[in-house]
Design a protein around this motif. Structure first.
Motif, PDB file in Angstrom:
ATOM      1  N   TYR A   1       0.845  -1.198   0.000  1.00 39.07           N
ATOM      2  CA  TYR A   1       0.000   0.000   0.000  1.00 39.07           C
ATOM      3  C   TYR A   1       0.880   1.248   0.000  1.00 39.07           C
ATOM      4  N   LEU A   2       0.264   2.403  -0.256  1.00 34.86           N
ATOM      5  CA  LEU A   2       0.981   3.672  -0.271  1.00 34.86           C
ATOM      6  C   LEU A   2       1.400   4.055   1.144  1.00 34.86           C
ATOM      7  N   SER A   3       2.623   4.517   1.283  1.00 34.94           N
ATOM      8  CA  SER A   3       3.127   4.932   2.591  1.00 34.94           C
ATOM      9  C   SER A   3       2.499   6.260   3.013  1.00 34.94           C
ATOM     10  N   ASP A   4       2.668   6.608   4.286  1.00 33.08           N
ATOM     11  CA  ASP A   4       2.194   7.890   4.835  1.00 33.08           C
ATOM     12  C   ASP A   4       0.701   8.094   4.630  1.00 33.08           C
ATOM     13  N   HIS A   5      -0.062   7.056   4.813  1.00 35.28           N
ATOM     14  CA  HIS A   5      -1.515   7.162   4.692  1.00 35.28           C
ATOM     15  C   HIS A   5      -2.126   6.583   5.958  1.00 35.28           C
ATOM     16  N   PRO A   6      -3.011   7.319   6.636  1.00 36.84           N
ATOM     17  CA  PRO A   6      -3.518   6.845   7.929  1.00 36.84           C
ATOM     18  C   PRO A   6      -4.415   5.628   7.855  1.00 36.84           C
ATOM     19  N   LEU A   7      -5.086   5.405   6.723  1.00 33.53           N
ATOM     20  CA  LEU A   7      -6.048   4.314   6.632  1.00 33.53           C
ATOM     21  C   LEU A   7      -5.426   2.964   6.305  1.00 33.53           C
ATOM     22  N   TYR A   8      -4.464   2.970   5.394  1.00 39.62           N
ATOM     23  CA  TYR A   8      -3.994   1.700   4.835  1.00 39.62           C
ATOM     24  C   TYR A   8      -3.374   0.759   5.864  1.00 39.62           C
ATOM     25  N   PRO A   9      -2.544   1.231   6.803  1.00 39.24           N
ATOM     26  CA  PRO A   9      -2.033   0.285   7.806  1.00 39.24           C
ATOM     27  C   PRO A   9      -3.151  -0.363   8.622  1.00 39.24           C
ATOM     28  N   LEU A  10      -4.226   0.387   8.886  1.00 40.30           N
ATOM     29  CA  LEU A  10      -5.338  -0.169   9.651  1.00 40.30           C
ATOM     30  C   LEU A  10      -6.088  -1.223   8.842  1.00 40.30           C
ATOM     31  N   ILE A  11      -6.254  -0.947   7.544  1.00 37.48           N
ATOM     32  CA  ILE A  11      -6.919  -1.935   6.686  1.00 37.48           C
ATOM     33  C   ILE A  11      -6.063  -3.197   6.579  1.00 37.48           C
ATOM     34  N   ALA A  12      -4.755  -3.006   6.427  1.00 33.02           N
ATOM     35  CA  ALA A  12      -3.853  -4.159   6.353  1.00 33.02           C
ATOM     36  C   ALA A  12      -3.910  -4.978   7.640  1.00 33.02           C
ATOM     37  N   LYS A  13      -4.033  -4.296   8.767  1.00 33.56           N
ATOM     38  CA  LYS A  13      -4.150  -4.999  10.052  1.00 33.56           C
ATOM     39  C   LYS A  13      -5.429  -5.825  10.095  1.00 33.56           C
ATOM     40  N   ALA A  14      -6.527  -5.258   9.574  1.00 41.75           N
ATOM     41  CA  ALA A  14      -7.796  -5.991   9.546  1.00 41.75           C
ATOM     42  C   ALA A  14      -7.702  -7.199   8.612  1.00 41.75           C
ATOM     43  N   ILE A  15      -7.029  -7.034   7.479  1.00 39.42           N
ATOM     44  CA  ILE A  15      -6.847  -8.155   6.544  1.00 39.42           C
ATOM     45  C   ILE A  15      -6.045  -9.265   7.203  1.00 39.42           C
ATOM     46  N   HIS A  16      -5.006  -8.872   7.922  1.00 36.95           N
ATOM     47  CA  HIS A  16      -4.168  -9.879   8.608  1.00 36.95           C
ATOM     48  C   HIS A  16      -4.996 -10.678   9.613  1.00 36.95           C
ATOM     49  N   ALA A  17      -5.789  -9.973  10.427  1.00 38.84           N
ATOM     50  CA  ALA A  17      -6.602 -10.667  11.435  1.00 38.84           C
ATOM     51  C   ALA A  17      -7.634 -11.575  10.774  1.00 38.84           C
TER      52      ALA A  17
END
Length: 565
Positions: A417-433
């Motif tokens: 995902y694109l760096s320096d974006h507040p949403l994408y790390p959270l979405i990636a965390k949800a995908i991981h779970a």
């Protein structure tokens, strides 16, 4: 003497005399500062130059001198903290304020919004990430697209959300044949460096477009006469004037010094020129020689704060389109739905999704209905997202599986995902779970815009997480998005690439926008998973006039102004 040491010397004097004006001697000052009388005299002189105090030396032996404080220590601390904020050094600013977050919040809020200084109208705006390149030739994120539109002009532009092509650098144009367009240039247009715009600048800018897949049918650009530009195409395109409204079609100087970087020192013809570009600060100044109406606001300052600092801000004219809808406040402008969607792009060329079983599993397992409930548990409850079933609001292309998806086998996959974006790390965390339930480990890769949209590391990536925003172009923007980003080449099979080319050509020949929906349906069925849509808009302070949100969640800088009290 450094500014920091000078402040320390002032602080000693201020504390010793409790900030009160007093009669004293030079020797007493030297004792307080632990230095010689000569150095004490020099320090007092420098403090007077700063306007922090006055020193009236006595005349005659045994008489006292007069020391008067003009500034308080608190005021100087706030000035220093403000200086740290401008440099983006939030920790330094907080330390300068004795780690008082309330004072930091007040200071940040005080600096934002409209103001008038020496007769100049200035608007300061907070932003949540560093702004990347402003080179229109590079892949641009949504905010950078808006800024490019303030700095550069194309031959034509769209008028608002009506999708009507209107004059810009060209005052008139015509299609002489299905493959031959002619544009007539405005006279007297100048670039920000003072040089006049010439036919050669337009020829060079448009000719460079032919390297892009979306403009691959552009065969030749020339000038048949003064202030005239001819564009020759290899295949008919009745919408070619619409294509020239895109950010990559703006006009740039043909000749630049090799040391000049267009991304950091952009030179255009637009209403604003770049006066300063630092990692945590962008300053745009109104261009007095702009060929159109001169901008009403003299200076736009965009200050970059990290997520922690953004939390201190009370909503004002703050431009954070992706998190705008999270603020619970009354908006002076209504929110509008972004014309596009967040997506998962499956790597069907080199990733797990090249296997049909994995593609079907990921399509079903990672649908928006499956993921969005998890996002609230990952810190995304503030964001007003809603389920997407297609790549545009209103499109229903992603069907619901009646069967529970079963993973072909336990394994691991990589999400980029694109760096320096507040949403994408959270979405990636949800995908991981979510995938961990089936024994699948998720690795993440944060990429710059250049690396993300070029499709670099394609062989290492299974899923690209991102968002496509078609803005004022609406659904027809899908063709440009697919024809601009080489990411598509790294993710799509040859069959899908042929389908994209076929639908694009048909759209150009028929002017039928439904071609976009047909192509989007095929993409969603075989390649992409729509995730969410988001609301965008601008929250305007009462002091700022004529603020209207545009299609990318910003506003036209040159049209706003500050009504003096």
């Amino acid at each position: 003497m450094s500014g920091q040491r000078l402040r320390a010397q002032f602080s000693r004097l201020y504390h010793h005399f409790n900030g009160e004006n007093t009669d004293t001697t030079l020797q007493a000052v030297a004792d307080i500062l632990v230095c010689t009388r000569r150095n004490a005299r020099m320090v007092l002189s420098k403090l007077e130059e700063q306007g922090w105090l006055t020193w009236q030396p006595s005349v005659g032996r045994g008489k006292l001198s007069r020391l008067a404080f003009l500034r308080s220590e608190t005021a100087l601390r706030e000035e220093q903290a403000a200086s740290w904020l401008v440099q983006g050094k939030m920790d330094h600013a907080l330390a300068c304020l004795d780690h008082d977050s309330t004072k930091l919040a007040a200071l940040i809020q005080k600096q934002m919004g409209p103001s008038t200084q020496n007769g100049r109208q200035i608007v300061r705006l907070p932003y949540y990430r560093q702004l990347e390149t402003l080179d229109p030739r590079e892949p641009l994120r949504r905010s950078e697209q808006h800024l490019v539109g303030q700095i550069f002009n194309g031959l034509v532009r769209y008028r608002g959300s009506e999708r009507i092509v209107t004059p810009d650098l060209a005052h008139h144009w015509e299609a002489l044949s299905p493959t031959h367009w002619r544009f007539y240039l405005r006279p007297g247009v100048r670039f920000h460096d003072g040089q006049p715009m010439r036919e050669q600048d337009v020829i060079a800018s448009l000719s460079a477009l032919s390297t892009r897949r979306f403009f691959a049918h552009l065969s030749r650009v020339d000038s048949p006469g003064p202030r005239m530009i001819d564009v020759h195409l290899s295949s008919p395109d009745s919408r070619f004037d619409h294509a020239l409204t895109l950010p990559e079609a703006v006009i740039r100087p043909a000749e630049r010094h090799p040391s000049q970087s267009l991304g950091y020192q952009p030179i255009g013809t637009g209403p604003y020129r770049v006066a300063e570009k630092q990692p945590h600060r962008l300053v745009l100044e109104a261009f007095d020689d702009y060929f159109g109406y001169r901008a009403l606001t003299d200076e736009i300052q965009i200050m970059v704060f990290d997520e922690a600092a953004m939390c201190y801000l009370t909503p004002s004219t703050s431009l954070t389109p992706e998190r705008l809808a999270s603020h619970q406040t009354t908006l002076s402008q209504k929110l509008e739905m972004d014309q596009g969607a967040g997506y998962l792009l499956l790597n069907c060329r080199d990733g797990l999704a090249k296997q049909p079983a994995w593609r079907e599993y990921l399509h079903a397992k990672l649908s928006s209905l499956q993921l969005l409930p998890r996002l609230a548990h990952c810190g995304m409850g503030e964001y007003r997202l809603f389920n997407a079933y297609g790549l545009m609001p209103g499109w229903m292309h992603h069907g619901l599986s009646s069967m529970s998806p079963v993973a072909p086998s336990p394994t691991s996959l990589t999400v980029a995902y694109l760096s320096d974006h507040p949403l994408y790390p959270l979405i990636a965390k949800a995908i991981h779970a979510h995938l961990l339930e089936d024994g699948i480990q998720v690795k993440t890769l944060a990429l710059s815009s250049a690396d993300y949209f070029s499709g670099q590391y394609g062989r290492k990536i299974d899923i690209w997480l991102g968002a496509m925003s078609f803005g004022e172009r609406g659904q027809a923007g899908l063709f440009n998005w697919l024809g601009t980003h080489d990411l598509v080449l790294s993710a799509c099979t040859d069959t899908m690439l042929e389908s994209i080319e076929r639908h694009t050509q048909r759209w150009r020949e028929t002017q039928d926008d439904s071609c976009a929906e047909h192509l989007a349906r095929r993409l969603v069925e075989h390649q992409m998973v729509p995730l969410f849509h988001i609301w965008m808009g601008v929250m305007a302070t009462p002091d700022l006039q004529d603020v209207a949100s545009n299609a990318v969640g910003w506003f036209d800088f040159k049209a706003v102004w500050h009504k003096p009290h």
